[in-house]
Write a protein that holds these residues in place. Structure first.
Motif, PDB file in Angstrom:
ATOM      1  N   THR A 116       0.823  -1.202   0.000  1.00 31.35           N
ATOM      2  CA  THR A 116       0.000   0.000   0.000  1.00 31.35           C
ATOM      3  C   THR A 116       0.859   1.255   0.000  1.00 31.35           C
ATOM      4  O   THR A 116       1.915   1.290   0.629  1.00 31.35           O
ATOM      5  N   THR A 117       0.393   2.271  -0.683  1.00 33.18           N
ATOM      6  CA  THR A 117       1.040   3.580  -0.611  1.00 33.18           C
ATOM      7  C   THR A 117       0.455   4.356   0.563  1.00 33.18           C
ATOM      8  O   THR A 117      -0.556   3.969   1.149  1.00 33.18           O
ATOM      9  N   GLY A 118       1.076   5.490   0.880  1.00 30.70           N
ATOM     10  CA  GLY A 118       0.531   6.384   1.886  1.00 30.70           C
ATOM     11  C   GLY A 118      -0.529   7.294   1.292  1.00 30.70           C
ATOM     12  O   GLY A 118      -0.628   7.474   0.076  1.00 30.70           O
ATOM     13  N   PHE A 119      -1.345   7.878   2.178  1.00 28.22           N
ATOM     14  CA  PHE A 119      -2.376   8.814   1.753  1.00 28.22           C
ATOM     15  C   PHE A 119      -1.762  10.166   1.394  1.00 28.22           C
ATOM     16  O   PHE A 119      -0.689  10.533   1.872  1.00 28.22           O
ATOM     17  N   ASP A 120      -2.490  10.915   0.580  1.00 32.69           N
ATOM     18  CA  ASP A 120      -2.135  12.298   0.279  1.00 32.69           C
ATOM     19  C   ASP A 120      -2.598  13.159   1.463  1.00 32.69           C
ATOM     20  O   ASP A 120      -3.801  13.240   1.746  1.00 32.69           O
ATOM     21  N   ASN A 138       6.262   6.785  -1.270  1.00 31.67           N
ATOM     22  CA  ASN A 138       5.340   6.107  -2.190  1.00 31.67           C
ATOM     23  C   ASN A 138       6.040   5.691  -3.477  1.00 31.67           C
ATOM     24  O   ASN A 138       5.784   4.609  -4.019  1.00 31.67           O
ATOM     25  N   GLY A 139       6.916   6.570  -3.988  1.00 32.28           N
ATOM     26  CA  GLY A 139       7.651   6.222  -5.193  1.00 32.28           C
ATOM     27  C   GLY A 139       8.514   4.991  -4.992  1.00 32.28           C
ATOM     28  O   GLY A 139       8.594   4.118  -5.868  1.00 32.28           O
ATOM     29  N   HIS A 140       9.145   4.895  -3.834  1.00 31.17           N
ATOM     30  CA  HIS A 140       9.939   3.703  -3.525  1.00 31.17           C
ATOM     31  C   HIS A 140       9.050   2.458  -3.418  1.00 31.17           C
ATOM     32  O   HIS A 140       9.421   1.381  -3.889  1.00 31.17           O
ATOM     33  N   VAL A 141       7.900   2.604  -2.756  1.00 23.32           N
ATOM     34  CA  VAL A 141       6.989   1.459  -2.599  1.00 23.32           C
ATOM     35  C   VAL A 141       6.572   0.927  -3.968  1.00 23.32           C
ATOM     36  O   VAL A 141       6.564  -0.291  -4.202  1.00 23.32           O
ATOM     37  N   VAL A 144       9.519  -0.935  -5.574  1.00 19.35           N
ATOM     38  CA  VAL A 144       9.685  -2.257  -4.956  1.00 19.35           C
ATOM     39  C   VAL A 144       8.604  -3.201  -5.477  1.00 19.35           C
ATOM     40  O   VAL A 144       8.870  -4.366  -5.800  1.00 19.35           O
ATOM     41  N   ALA A 145       7.377  -2.703  -5.564  1.00 12.18           N
ATOM     42  CA  ALA A 145       6.278  -3.522  -6.083  1.00 12.18           C
ATOM     43  C   ALA A 145       6.569  -3.997  -7.501  1.00 12.18           C
ATOM     44  O   ALA A 145       6.317  -5.162  -7.849  1.00 12.18           O
ATOM     45  N   ASP A 146       7.117  -3.126  -8.320  1.00 15.69           N
ATOM     46  CA  ASP A 146       7.472  -3.509  -9.687  1.00 15.69           C
ATOM     47  C   ASP A 146       8.536  -4.608  -9.693  1.00 15.69           C
ATOM     48  O   ASP A 146       8.456  -5.564 -10.474  1.00 15.69           O
TER      49      ASP A 146
END
Length: 261
Positions: A116-120, A138-141, A144-146
């Motif tokens: 999951t990403t973080g909220f805005d 979020n960009g790192h998450v 990593v997911a990719d």
């Protein structure tokens, strides 16, 4: 078809802000488990929620990840690092490195790991100045997911939770409706048909005056912000004496949800 699901994380995944009839929290992960269980024959689905409020990434990795690996479920949801990012001086690049090590461990034993990403936080007092830091994490998450082939529950782009009715009175945790919308979004992230649109528009609210907004902000600061800061200054966590929910029956979750609907 997913026959077993383990939820790993902090207060967001524990379900803080979404109390059942007995006061114990339900939350998006429990609601998501019901959606998954409905796709299986009765009794052919197992669900365990290991999340505990207030936990940092390393605590989640130490306490919850080994248990999740032991259960070796078809699906793990992993939401961690948010509390680390909120801490002054934390480095989202360094937190992401530890996040990736946890994902590597989980993908080795689980069929699918949902991240999951973080909220805005642009509309959240106190936290809006952390928006750039959260976006970096979020960009790192996503990266990593990719790398590990993980589906992503994208909370940053979930516009419906920008409405204040999606949040509990503490403005840090989701309301029951907010948790419901995240559960629906999780279903979409896995390509499931869901019973409602998580971006369904909210009913129109009458406009609020500046005095009412200011009064609400003062009350919120007194009731929630000051105690939250105090716990951090004392080195305390809201989850210090909390025990994870553990294994839950989707049928029981349905009953609890229906009783407060």
């Amino acid at each position: 078809m997913i026959g077993s699901y383990v939820a790993v994380g902090d207060s967001f995944t524990e379900g803080v802000g979404d109390p059942g009839p007995d006061g114990a929290f339900v939350g998006w992960a429990d609601r998501f488990a019901v959606l998954l269980a409905d796709l299986r024959p009765e009794g052919a689905f197992e669900y365990t929620n290991l999340a505990v409020r207030g936990k940092l990434l390393d605590q989640i990795v130490a306490d919850q990840v080994p248990r999740a690996a032991e259960l070796a479920p078809d699906l793990v949801s992993f939401c961690a690092g948010g509390n680390d990012i909120l801490r002054p001086g934390s480095d989202p690049d360094e937190v992401a490195e530890r996040f990736e090590r946890a994902i590597a461990a989980l993908t080795a034993v689980s069929g699918t790991v949902l991240v999951t990403t973080g909220f805005d936080t642009r509309g959240v007092p106190v936290l809006k100045h952390l928006r750039g830091k959260i976006a970096t994490y979020n960009g790192h998450v996503r990266a990593v997911a990719d790398r590990y082939g993980c589906p992503v529950l994208d909370l940053w782009s979930l516009k419906s939770v920008q409405d204040r009715r999606a949040w509990d009175a503490d403005r840090l945790h989701l309301s029951p409706e907010g948790h419901t919308r995240v559960a629906l979004r999780a279903g979409l992230a896995l390509g499931l048909e869901v019973p409602a649109d998580p971006e369904q528009p909210w009913p129109q609210l009458p406009p609020r005056g500046a005095l009412e907004v200011r009064r609400d902000n003062v009350q919120w600061a007194r009731e929630y912000l000051v105690p939250w800061i105090g716990r951090r200054l004392r080195g305390e966590s809201s989850g210090d004496h909390v025990i994870a929910k553990g294994t839950l029956s989707p049928g029981d979750i349905k009953v609890r949800i229906a009783s407060v609907a």
